[in-house]
Design a protein around this motif. Structure first.
Motif, PDB file in Angstrom:
ATOM      1  N   TYR A 153       0.893  -1.166   0.000  1.00 56.53           N
ATOM      2  CA  TYR A 153       0.000   0.000   0.000  1.00 56.53           C
ATOM      3  C   TYR A 153       0.928   1.212   0.000  1.00 56.53           C
ATOM      4  O   TYR A 153       1.516   1.527   1.039  1.00 56.53           O
ATOM      5  CB  TYR A 153      -0.885   0.017   1.249  1.00 56.53           C
ATOM      6  N   VAL A 191       2.667  -4.794   2.676  1.00 56.58           N
ATOM      7  CA  VAL A 191       1.682  -5.465   3.520  1.00 56.58           C
ATOM      8  C   VAL A 191       1.769  -6.993   3.401  1.00 56.58           C
ATOM      9  O   VAL A 191       1.462  -7.703   4.356  1.00 56.58           O
ATOM     10  CB  VAL A 191       0.255  -4.937   3.222  1.00 56.58           C
ATOM     11  N   PRO A 198      -1.803 -11.165  14.594  1.00 57.34           N
ATOM     12  CA  PRO A 198      -2.154  -9.873  15.174  1.00 57.34           C
ATOM     13  C   PRO A 198      -2.888  -8.970  14.184  1.00 57.34           C
ATOM     14  O   PRO A 198      -2.763  -9.136  12.965  1.00 57.34           O
ATOM     15  CB  PRO A 198      -0.805  -9.245  15.542  1.00 57.34           C
ATOM     16  N   SER A 199      -3.610  -8.022  14.725  1.00 56.89           N
ATOM     17  CA  SER A 199      -4.271  -7.017  13.906  1.00 56.89           C
ATOM     18  C   SER A 199      -3.223  -6.284  13.069  1.00 56.89           C
ATOM     19  O   SER A 199      -2.161  -5.933  13.572  1.00 56.89           O
ATOM     20  CB  SER A 199      -4.989  -6.049  14.853  1.00 56.89           C
ATOM     21  N   GLY A 200      -3.522  -6.095  11.787  1.00 54.90           N
ATOM     22  CA  GLY A 200      -2.589  -5.389  10.909  1.00 54.90           C
ATOM     23  C   GLY A 200      -1.526  -6.273  10.277  1.00 54.90           C
ATOM     24  O   GLY A 200      -0.653  -5.779   9.570  1.00 54.90           O
ATOM     25  N   SER A 201      -1.612  -7.604  10.503  1.00 54.20           N
ATOM     26  CA  SER A 201      -0.558  -8.488   9.982  1.00 54.20           C
ATOM     27  C   SER A 201      -0.755  -8.857   8.506  1.00 54.20           C
ATOM     28  O   SER A 201       0.108  -9.484   7.912  1.00 54.20           O
ATOM     29  CB  SER A 201      -0.458  -9.755  10.840  1.00 54.20           C
ATOM     30  N   GLY A 202      -1.901  -8.476   7.928  1.00 54.71           N
ATOM     31  CA  GLY A 202      -2.108  -8.713   6.496  1.00 54.71           C
ATOM     32  C   GLY A 202      -3.082  -9.843   6.186  1.00 54.71           C
ATOM     33  O   GLY A 202      -3.215 -10.247   5.030  1.00 54.71           O
ATOM     34  N   LYS A 203      -3.799 -10.330   7.191  1.00 49.76           N
ATOM     35  CA  LYS A 203      -4.707 -11.460   6.983  1.00 49.76           C
ATOM     36  C   LYS A 203      -5.812 -11.124   5.991  1.00 49.76           C
ATOM     37  O   LYS A 203      -6.078 -11.885   5.058  1.00 49.76           O
ATOM     38  CB  LYS A 203      -5.339 -11.892   8.326  1.00 49.76           C
ATOM     39  N   SER A 204      -6.473  -9.984   6.208  1.00 43.66           N
ATOM     40  CA  SER A 204      -7.559  -9.601   5.301  1.00 43.66           C
ATOM     41  C   SER A 204      -7.020  -9.371   3.895  1.00 43.66           C
ATOM     42  O   SER A 204      -7.613  -9.814   2.908  1.00 43.66           O
ATOM     43  CB  SER A 204      -8.247  -8.319   5.785  1.00 43.66           C
ATOM     44  N   THR A 205      -5.909  -8.691   3.817  1.00 46.49           N
ATOM     45  CA  THR A 205      -5.320  -8.409   2.507  1.00 46.49           C
ATOM     46  C   THR A 205      -5.016  -9.713   1.777  1.00 46.49           C
ATOM     47  O   THR A 205      -5.306  -9.852   0.580  1.00 46.49           O
ATOM     48  CB  THR A 205      -4.040  -7.568   2.665  1.00 46.49           C
TER      49      THR A 205
HETATM   50  P1  ADP Z   1      -5.360  -7.720   9.278  1.00 45.78           P
HETATM   51  O1  ADP Z   1      -6.554  -8.219   8.543  1.00 45.78           O
HETATM   52  O2  ADP Z   1      -4.386  -8.789   9.633  1.00 45.78           O
HETATM   53  O3  ADP Z   1      -5.746  -6.910  10.493  1.00 45.78           O
HETATM   54  P2  ADP Z   1      -4.992  -6.002   6.982  1.00 45.78           P
HETATM   55  O4  ADP Z   1      -4.724  -6.897   5.838  1.00 45.78           O
HETATM   56  O5  ADP Z   1      -6.346  -5.433   7.106  1.00 45.78           O
HETATM   57  O6  ADP Z   1      -4.541  -6.740   8.331  1.00 45.78           O
HETATM   58  O7  ADP Z   1      -3.999  -4.770   6.961  1.00 45.78           O
HETATM   59  C1  ADP Z   1      -2.602  -4.944   7.013  1.00 45.78           C
HETATM   60  C2  ADP Z   1      -1.940  -3.581   7.044  1.00 45.78           C
HETATM   61  O8  ADP Z   1      -2.208  -2.881   5.852  1.00 45.78           O
HETATM   62  C3  ADP Z   1      -2.411  -2.699   8.181  1.00 45.78           C
HETATM   63  O9  ADP Z   1      -1.290  -2.015   8.678  1.00 45.78           O
HETATM   64  C4  ADP Z   1      -3.379  -1.755   7.523  1.00 45.78           C
HETATM   65  O10 ADP Z   1      -3.380  -0.512   8.185  1.00 45.78           O
HETATM   66  C5  ADP Z   1      -2.807  -1.628   6.124  1.00 45.78           C
HETATM   67  N1  ADP Z   1      -3.868  -1.397   5.144  1.00 45.78           N
HETATM   68  C6  ADP Z   1      -4.942  -2.192   4.953  1.00 45.78           C
HETATM   69  N2  ADP Z   1      -5.712  -1.726   3.941  1.00 45.78           N
HETATM   70  C7  ADP Z   1      -5.095  -0.607   3.497  1.00 45.78           C
HETATM   71  C8  ADP Z   1      -5.377   0.344   2.465  1.00 45.78           C
HETATM   72  N3  ADP Z   1      -6.455   0.199   1.665  1.00 45.78           N
HETATM   73  N4  ADP Z   1      -4.512   1.354   2.302  1.00 45.78           N
HETATM   74  C9  ADP Z   1      -3.435   1.491   3.074  1.00 45.78           C
HETATM   75  N5  ADP Z   1      -3.089   0.641   4.057  1.00 45.78           N
HETATM   76  C10 ADP Z   1      -3.906  -0.398   4.278  1.00 45.78           C
END
Ligand code: ADP
Ligand code: MG
Length: 247
Positions: A17, A22, A41-48
């Motif tokens: 990003y 990420v 952990p939160s922010g580790s990239g799971k959703s991405t």
């Molecule tokens: P998780 O699901 O593990 O909590 P995410 O995949 O949501 O993690 O996000 C991983 C990192 O990428 C986080 O630091 C988040 O702030 C960042 N992030 C997620 N989506 C975006 C975006 N659209 N633009 C910029 N940064 C993003």
């Protein structure tokens, strides 16, 4: 050749990003019918990570192949893959102005071109499967959070996906509703043989249904193992720290 037998194959996938990386060197092979729990952990990239599988997010490095089709900018390929991949989010994303039944039949009628009668019959089957056939004519706002999430799961299933992605499906729910949603997901895992990837910290669920638990931290897959080995004998310090915080 890696990934030949896999329904999902990720090879050295990287994503940024802006300047922020990420996902780092993600290698993941998912076998057909496999059930994977992803935690970290939160922010580790799971959703991405899971959003890259149906191209809700675009990767910039490496390869992702789903059902033999590589994800590129080719829109027809993306459409094809999205037909095979259902997704359930933390927030249910139902259409508030449509009834439960209409929420379920919209995709099958307009995307799969099913006749209304057929779409409704299928929808009622899945509503029975998620144990709320009696809610068909209500609007989402009239249902509890747990019921709405079960509608969201049924809606995905109506599209007959081969793969289901779940992104923290119970984390927005009140505690007393978590179990009813997990029970539906356990049933789905046990009865359908569907390939499932689920981001969740529900460790009871992971132990019950997962073939494999993957732990992510800072955009990397740090560790993966069978649930029992993962929870009882974590190998990495980062995993131990994480588990000590959630268990
Ligand atoms: P998780 O699901 O593990 O909590 P995410 O995949 O949501 O993690 O996000 C991983 C990192 O990428 C986080 O630091 C988040 O702030 C960042 N992030 C997620 N989506 C975006 C975006 N659209 N633009 C910029 N940064 C993003
Ligand atoms: Mg997330």
């Amino acid at each position: 050749m890696p990934g030949t037998d896999s329904i999902i194959s990720m090879q050295q996938v990287g994503k940024w990003y802006g300047q922020f990386q990420v996902l780092r060197g993600i290698d993941l092979e998912v076998a057909r019918g496999e059930r994977i729990v992803i935690c970290g952990p939160s922010g580790s990239g799971k959703s991405t990570l899971i959003r890259c599988i149906n191209r809700l997010e675009e990767h910039q490095q490496g390869r992702i192949v789903v059902e033999g089709v590589e994800l590129t900018n080719d829109l027809r390929q993306i459409e094809r893959i999205r037909r095979d991949v259902g997704m359930v989010f933390q927030h249910f994303n139902l259409f508030p102005h449509l009834t439960v039944l209409e929420n379920l039949t919209l995709g099958p009628m307009w995307v799969l071109k099913q006749a209304r009668a057929q779409a409704e019959a299928t929808a009622m089957e899945y509503l029975a499967r998620v144990r709320i056939p009696d809610q068909a004519s209500k609007y989402p706002g009239q249902l509890s959070g747990g019921q709405q999430q079960r509608v969201a799961i049924a809606r995905s299933l109506c599209m007959q996906p081969k793969i289901m992605l779940f992104d923290e499906p119970t984390s927005a729910l009140d505690p007393e509703m978590v179990k009813e949603v997990l029970d539906v997901m356990v049933g789905l895992a046990e009865e359908s043989g569907m390939t499932m990837l689920c981001v969740t910290h529900e460790m009871g669920f992971a132990r019950k249904v997962a073939d494999r638990v993957i732990f992510m931290d800072q955009g990397e897959i740090v560790e993966q193992n069978t649930p029992d080995a993962f929870f009882d004998h974590p190998q990495h310090e980062r995993t131990r720290l994480f588990l000590s915080q959630i268990l």
